[in-house]
Design a protein around this motif. Sequence first.
Motif, PDB file in Angstrom:
ATOM      1  N   TYR A  80       0.691  -2.154   0.135  1.00 45.17           N
ATOM      2  CA  TYR A  80       0.541  -0.164   0.066  1.00 45.17           C
ATOM      3  C   TYR A  80       0.818   1.819   0.559  1.00 45.17           C
ATOM      4  O   TYR A  80       2.105   1.366   0.926  1.00 45.17           O
ATOM      5  N   ASP A  81       0.097   1.946  -0.810  1.00 46.06           N
ATOM      6  CA  ASP A  81       1.113   3.665  -0.916  1.00 46.06           C
ATOM      7  C   ASP A  81       1.169   4.556   0.268  1.00 46.06           C
ATOM      8  O   ASP A  81       2.146   5.506   0.591  1.00 46.06           O
ATOM      9  N   ASP A  82      -0.264   4.799   0.676  1.00 48.67           N
ATOM     10  CA  ASP A  82      -0.544   5.064   2.294  1.00 48.67           C
ATOM     11  C   ASP A  82      -1.904   4.425   2.927  1.00 48.67           C
ATOM     12  O   ASP A  82      -2.345   3.670   2.115  1.00 48.67           O
ATOM     13  N   VAL A  83      -1.675   4.649   4.024  1.00 46.58           N
ATOM     14  CA  VAL A  83      -2.508   4.306   5.423  1.00 46.58           C
ATOM     15  C   VAL A  83      -3.225   4.914   5.192  1.00 46.58           C
ATOM     16  O   VAL A  83      -2.469   5.983   6.117  1.00 46.58           O
ATOM     17  N   ILE A  84      -4.032   6.367   5.257  1.00 43.04           N
ATOM     18  CA  ILE A  84      -4.696   6.962   5.252  1.00 43.04           C
ATOM     19  C   ILE A  84      -5.543   6.841   6.282  1.00 43.04           C
ATOM     20  O   ILE A  84      -6.543   6.386   6.623  1.00 43.04           O
ATOM     21  N   TYR A  85      -5.670   8.172   7.633  1.00 43.00           N
ATOM     22  CA  TYR A  85      -6.429   8.349   8.344  1.00 43.00           C
ATOM     23  C   TYR A  85      -6.977   9.557   8.034  1.00 43.00           C
ATOM     24  O   TYR A  85      -7.150  10.832   8.422  1.00 43.00           O
ATOM     25  N   LEU A  86      -8.379   8.839   8.504  1.00 43.10           N
ATOM     26  CA  LEU A  86     -10.061  10.730   8.616  1.00 43.10           C
ATOM     27  C   LEU A  86     -10.209  11.315   9.575  1.00 43.10           C
ATOM     28  O   LEU A  86     -10.523  10.395  10.751  1.00 43.10           O
ATOM     29  N   THR A  87      -9.650  12.279   9.982  1.00 39.77           N
ATOM     30  CA  THR A  87      -9.592  12.478  10.992  1.00 39.77           C
ATOM     31  C   THR A  87      -9.816  14.382  11.132  1.00 39.77           C
ATOM     32  O   THR A  87      -9.491  14.698  10.133  1.00 39.77           O
ATOM     33  N   PRO A  88     -10.346  15.122  11.743  1.00 37.25           N
ATOM     34  CA  PRO A  88     -10.584  16.500  11.660  1.00 37.25           C
ATOM     35  C   PRO A  88      -8.687  16.799  12.213  1.00 37.25           C
ATOM     36  O   PRO A  88      -9.175  18.849  12.286  1.00 37.25           O
ATOM     37  N   ASP A  89      -7.883  16.347  12.791  1.00 37.18           N
ATOM     38  CA  ASP A  89      -6.662  17.543  13.085  1.00 37.18           C
ATOM     39  C   ASP A  89      -5.865  17.183  11.941  1.00 37.18           C
ATOM     40  O   ASP A  89      -4.932  17.736  11.719  1.00 37.18           O
ATOM     41  N   TYR A 114     -15.978   7.665  17.465  1.00 39.90           N
ATOM     42  CA  TYR A 114     -16.321   8.071  19.367  1.00 39.90           C
ATOM     43  C   TYR A 114     -14.672   9.352  18.853  1.00 39.90           C
ATOM     44  O   TYR A 114     -14.554  10.320  18.902  1.00 39.90           O
ATOM     45  N   LYS A 115     -13.990   8.404  20.421  1.00 39.83           N
ATOM     46  CA  LYS A 115     -13.011  10.020  20.284  1.00 39.83           C
ATOM     47  C   LYS A 115     -11.778   9.790  19.701  1.00 39.83           C
ATOM     48  O   LYS A 115     -11.141  10.398  20.110  1.00 39.83           O
ATOM     49  N   GLY A 116     -11.690   9.172  18.776  1.00 42.10           N
ATOM     50  CA  GLY A 116     -10.730   8.710  17.533  1.00 42.10           C
ATOM     51  C   GLY A 116     -10.101   7.348  18.286  1.00 42.10           C
ATOM     52  O   GLY A 116     -10.265   6.459  18.954  1.00 42.10           O
ATOM     53  N   VAL A 117      -8.768   7.139  17.499  1.00 36.98           N
ATOM     54  CA  VAL A 117      -8.290   5.810  17.876  1.00 36.98           C
ATOM     55  C   VAL A 117      -6.736   5.792  18.588  1.00 36.98           C
ATOM     56  O   VAL A 117      -6.076   6.948  18.975  1.00 36.98           O
ATOM     57  N   ASP A 118      -6.754   4.238  19.109  1.00 39.00           N
ATOM     58  CA  ASP A 118      -5.543   5.065  20.726  1.00 39.00           C
ATOM     59  C   ASP A 118      -4.227   5.636  19.584  1.00 39.00           C
ATOM     60  O   ASP A 118      -3.924   5.268  17.756  1.00 39.00           O
ATOM     61  N   ASP A 134     -12.949  22.309   8.900  1.00 43.20           N
ATOM     62  CA  ASP A 134     -12.742  22.146  10.241  1.00 43.20           C
ATOM     63  C   ASP A 134     -13.670  21.546  11.146  1.00 43.20           C
ATOM     64  O   ASP A 134     -14.274  23.005  12.054  1.00 43.20           O
ATOM     65  N   TYR A 135     -14.157  20.785  11.236  1.00 48.68           N
ATOM     66  CA  TYR A 135     -15.730  20.820  12.030  1.00 48.68           C
ATOM     67  C   TYR A 135     -15.472  19.187  12.524  1.00 48.68           C
ATOM     68  O   TYR A 135     -14.768  17.861  11.674  1.00 48.68           O
ATOM     69  N   VAL A 136     -16.532  18.327  12.576  1.00 48.63           N
ATOM     70  CA  VAL A 136     -16.193  17.398  13.559  1.00 48.63           C
ATOM     71  C   VAL A 136     -17.503  16.469  12.341  1.00 48.63           C
ATOM     72  O   VAL A 136     -18.537  16.813  13.354  1.00 48.63           O
ATOM     73  N   LEU A 137     -17.241  15.730  12.702  1.00 48.14           N
ATOM     74  CA  LEU A 137     -18.510  14.589  12.044  1.00 48.14           C
ATOM     75  C   LEU A 137     -18.382  13.234  13.365  1.00 48.14           C
ATOM     76  O   LEU A 137     -17.893  12.927  13.836  1.00 48.14           O
ATOM     77  N   SER A 138     -19.644  12.925  12.759  1.00 45.70           N
ATOM     78  CA  SER A 138     -19.432  11.083  13.597  1.00 45.70           C
ATOM     79  C   SER A 138     -19.037  10.495  13.750  1.00 45.70           C
ATOM     80  O   SER A 138     -18.637   9.248  14.806  1.00 45.70           O
ATOM     81  N   GLY A 139     -18.784  10.559  12.897  1.00 45.29           N
ATOM     82  CA  GLY A 139     -17.163   9.096  11.472  1.00 45.29           C
ATOM     83  C   GLY A 139     -15.827   9.825  11.015  1.00 45.29           C
ATOM     84  O   GLY A 139     -17.083  11.066   9.709  1.00 45.29           O
ATOM     85  N   GLY A 140     -15.508   9.250  10.398  1.00 49.98           N
ATOM     86  CA  GLY A 140     -14.496   9.493   9.166  1.00 49.98           C
ATOM     87  C   GLY A 140     -15.036   8.441   8.516  1.00 49.98           C
ATOM     88  O   GLY A 140     -14.426   9.006   7.040  1.00 49.98           O
ATOM     89  N   GLU A 141     -16.915   8.225   7.637  1.00 47.97           N
ATOM     90  CA  GLU A 141     -16.880   7.462   6.709  1.00 47.97           C
ATOM     91  C   GLU A 141     -17.729   7.941   5.683  1.00 47.97           C
ATOM     92  O   GLU A 141     -17.586   8.591   4.485  1.00 47.97           O
TER      93      GLU A 141
END
Length: 225
Positions: A80-89, A114-118, A134-141
Amino acid sequence: MRIDIITLLPELLRSPFEASILKRAIDNGVVEIHLHDLRKYGLGNYRQVDDYQFGGGAGMVIMIEPIDNCISDLKKERHYDDVIYLTPDGQTLNQAMANELSLKENLILLCGHYKGVDQRVRDHLVTKEISIGDYVLSGGELGAAVLCDTVIRLLPGVLNDETSALTDSFQDNLLAPPVYTRPAKYKGLEVPEILLSGNTPKIEAWREQKAHERTVEKRPDLLGE
């Protein structure tokens, strides 16, 4: 291109890929989309994927072990070229980033909840973190769906006219110029005469000028001036 999406809610992600341009890209073999339910990698009889955060505080955290096991299984099959985490920050998604990702072959998208991943997931398993705003969703989907759309539409063979993507907003740091279609006159509102002239060089010059004017008016920050 192949995109593997790790999610707690695969049902939330199916519909964007069952219609329109994305479905056509999949049907034509331009891209493969694979959804992976993280709960299948959950621990114990209850398929646990989250736990309370150390140090106390509100909100659950997705554990590292299910994510690590899922990613490890995927990596056994291919690079895999990248493992991408979808996160507000994360780094804010823009057109340049979409252009870059469209050149990749295999991507993993990890959807947070939730509060994110470890944090150890972010430190050691993820290679890129992306936010769609710059906003928060209920999940990364939903963020993953947006990212997929921006990238897939750039792949050769997806759009009917591949040059169309080159004139989209944010290509070359400019917003797209105004566009018009028939009728040329409607209730006293007329299409600019230059667009009806058939003079391609002058039309292109007009579009470039209007794109610059629109960018100055709406998004001067794109010009860096």
